[in-house]
Design a protein around this motif. Structure first.
Motif, mmCIF file in Angstrom:
data_model
loop_
_atom_site.group_PDB
_atom_site.id
_atom_site.type_symbol
_atom_site.label_atom_id
_atom_site.label_comp_id
_atom_site.label_asym_id
_atom_site.label_seq_id
_atom_site.Cartn_x
_atom_site.Cartn_y
_atom_site.Cartn_z
ATOM 1 N N ARG A 190 14.345 15.949 -9.111
ATOM 2 C CA ARG A 190 13.691 15.085 -10.100
ATOM 3 C C ARG A 190 12.174 15.026 -9.917
ATOM 4 O O ARG A 190 11.487 14.415 -10.717
ATOM 5 N N GLN A 191 11.674 15.618 -8.802
ATOM 6 C CA GLN A 191 10.243 15.565 -8.496
ATOM 7 C C GLN A 191 9.775 14.111 -8.417
ATOM 8 O O GLN A 191 8.720 13.746 -8.939
ATOM 9 N N ASP A 192 10.596 13.280 -7.756
ATOM 10 C CA ASP A 192 10.340 11.848 -7.659
ATOM 11 C C ASP A 192 10.521 11.371 -6.228
ATOM 12 O O ASP A 192 11.455 11.799 -5.539
ATOM 13 N N ALA A 193 9.630 10.503 -5.803
ATOM 14 C CA ALA A 193 9.768 9.803 -4.530
ATOM 15 C C ALA A 193 10.142 8.369 -4.872
ATOM 16 O O ALA A 193 9.376 7.664 -5.538
ATOM 17 N N HIS A 194 11.336 7.953 -4.466
ATOM 18 C CA HIS A 194 11.820 6.614 -4.824
ATOM 19 C C HIS A 194 11.774 5.695 -3.602
ATOM 20 O O HIS A 194 12.448 5.961 -2.602
ATOM 21 N N ILE A 195 10.977 4.652 -3.689
ATOM 22 C CA ILE A 195 10.886 3.677 -2.612
ATOM 23 C C ILE A 195 12.197 2.887 -2.603
ATOM 24 O O ILE A 195 12.534 2.209 -3.572
ATOM 25 N N THR A 196 12.936 2.997 -1.512
ATOM 26 C CA THR A 196 14.228 2.321 -1.426
ATOM 27 C C THR A 196 14.125 0.929 -0.841
ATOM 28 O O THR A 196 14.906 0.044 -1.183
ATOM 29 N N ASN A 197 13.165 0.743 0.060
ATOM 30 C CA ASN A 197 13.069 -0.531 0.749
ATOM 31 C C ASN A 197 11.694 -0.640 1.393
ATOM 32 O O ASN A 197 11.206 0.321 1.980
ATOM 33 N N ILE A 198 11.097 -1.808 1.281
ATOM 34 C CA ILE A 198 9.830 -2.080 1.958
ATOM 35 C C ILE A 198 9.821 -3.564 2.291
ATOM 36 O O ILE A 198 10.193 -4.395 1.461
ATOM 37 N N ALA A 199 9.454 -3.872 3.511
ATOM 38 C CA ALA A 199 9.396 -5.278 3.923
ATOM 39 C C ALA A 199 8.342 -5.448 5.010
ATOM 40 O O ALA A 199 8.201 -4.610 5.891
ATOM 41 N N VAL A 200 7.634 -6.561 4.907
ATOM 42 C CA VAL A 200 6.612 -6.935 5.889
ATOM 43 C C VAL A 200 6.948 -8.343 6.360
ATOM 44 O O VAL A 200 7.179 -9.244 5.539
ATOM 45 N N HIS A 201 6.988 -8.537 7.666
ATOM 46 C CA HIS A 201 7.316 -9.855 8.213
ATOM 47 C C HIS A 201 6.339 -10.893 7.659
ATOM 48 O O HIS A 201 5.131 -10.624 7.575
ATOM 49 N N PRO A 202 6.833 -12.078 7.287
ATOM 50 C CA PRO A 202 5.956 -13.110 6.730
ATOM 51 C C PRO A 202 4.750 -13.449 7.612
ATOM 52 O O PRO A 202 3.687 -13.814 7.089
ATOM 53 N N ASP A 203 4.870 -13.309 8.912
ATOM 54 C CA ASP A 203 3.747 -13.609 9.817
ATOM 55 C C ASP A 203 2.544 -12.707 9.577
ATOM 56 O O ASP A 203 1.419 -13.079 9.939
ATOM 57 N N VAL A 204 2.764 -11.513 9.019
ATOM 58 C CA VAL A 204 1.664 -10.565 8.830
ATOM 59 C C VAL A 204 1.510 -10.114 7.373
ATOM 60 O O VAL A 204 0.808 -9.148 7.096
#
Length: 192
Positions: A103-117
């Motif tokens: 598909r010539q696509d990069a699909h972000i499946t998950n991203i998370a940053v701890h609330p402290d930062v």
């Protein structure tokens, strides 16, 4: 259609696959985001408990992905690229992406940053890592889904050049919140 399949098959069985592996490789290294140094590396199975802890911190005790989902993704490896960021040996952020040559696509499946930062540029940094790799692979798009209520993340994605391309009704497991589809169209590359 047959011509496209032949091109895809040739790309996968010759140098295209090796190039892809090089692009999706990462050396463990230190990066400075803002005024703070972070250790960046590829996510490992042993990182999953800390990844789940970040999800619980971000999502009020819930984990949108369970342990098996993370482990399955990390074991697949082909086309998967997950990174983690640590500060003083504490995992504080992670991001995962599926790179789909077809598909010539990069699909972000998950991203998370701890609330402290949160709010210190880690999400922006990780998104740029994924977008840069998609560009090097000459992909056309980077896509993701974001919770309708997560206006802070939506703003981050808009700042990076993403546009809203649709809505998935009742997308999220558990609370059935709608998701907004967002797409970044990669400019045609003139060089690597």
């Amino acid at each position: 259609m047959l011509r496209k399949f032949k091109e895809y098959f040739q790309k996968m069985t010759t140098g295209g696959n090796q190039r892809r592996q090089r692009v999706l490789a990462i050396q463990n290294h230190i990066v400075k985001v803002g005024e703070v140094n972070y250790y960046v590396s590829r996510a490992l199975i042993t990182d999953v408990p800390e990844m789940l802890a970040i999800e619980r911190a971000v999502y009020a005790g819930q984990t949108p992905w369970d342990e098996n989902a993370f482990k399955t993704e990390l074991r697949r490896q082909s086309g998967r690229f997950y990174i983690v960021m640590r500060h003083e040996d504490r995992l504080v952020a992670f991001c995962g992406c599926v790179f789909d040559d077809r598909r010539q696509d990069a699909h972000i499946t998950n991203i998370a940053v701890h609330p402290d930062v949160q709010g210190q540029g880690l999400g922006h940094f990780m998104m740029q890592v994924m977008m840069k790799r998609a560009r090097k692979l000459h992909y056309q798009t980077v896509t993701l889904e974001v919770r309708y209520s997560n206006t802070i993340a939506q703003q981050l994605y808009r700042d990076l050049g993403f546009e809203k391309t649709g809505i998935k009704k009742r997308y999220y497991f558990g609370d059935h919140e709608d998701a907004i589809d967002m797409t970044y169209r990669i400019p045609v590359a003139t060089d690597d």
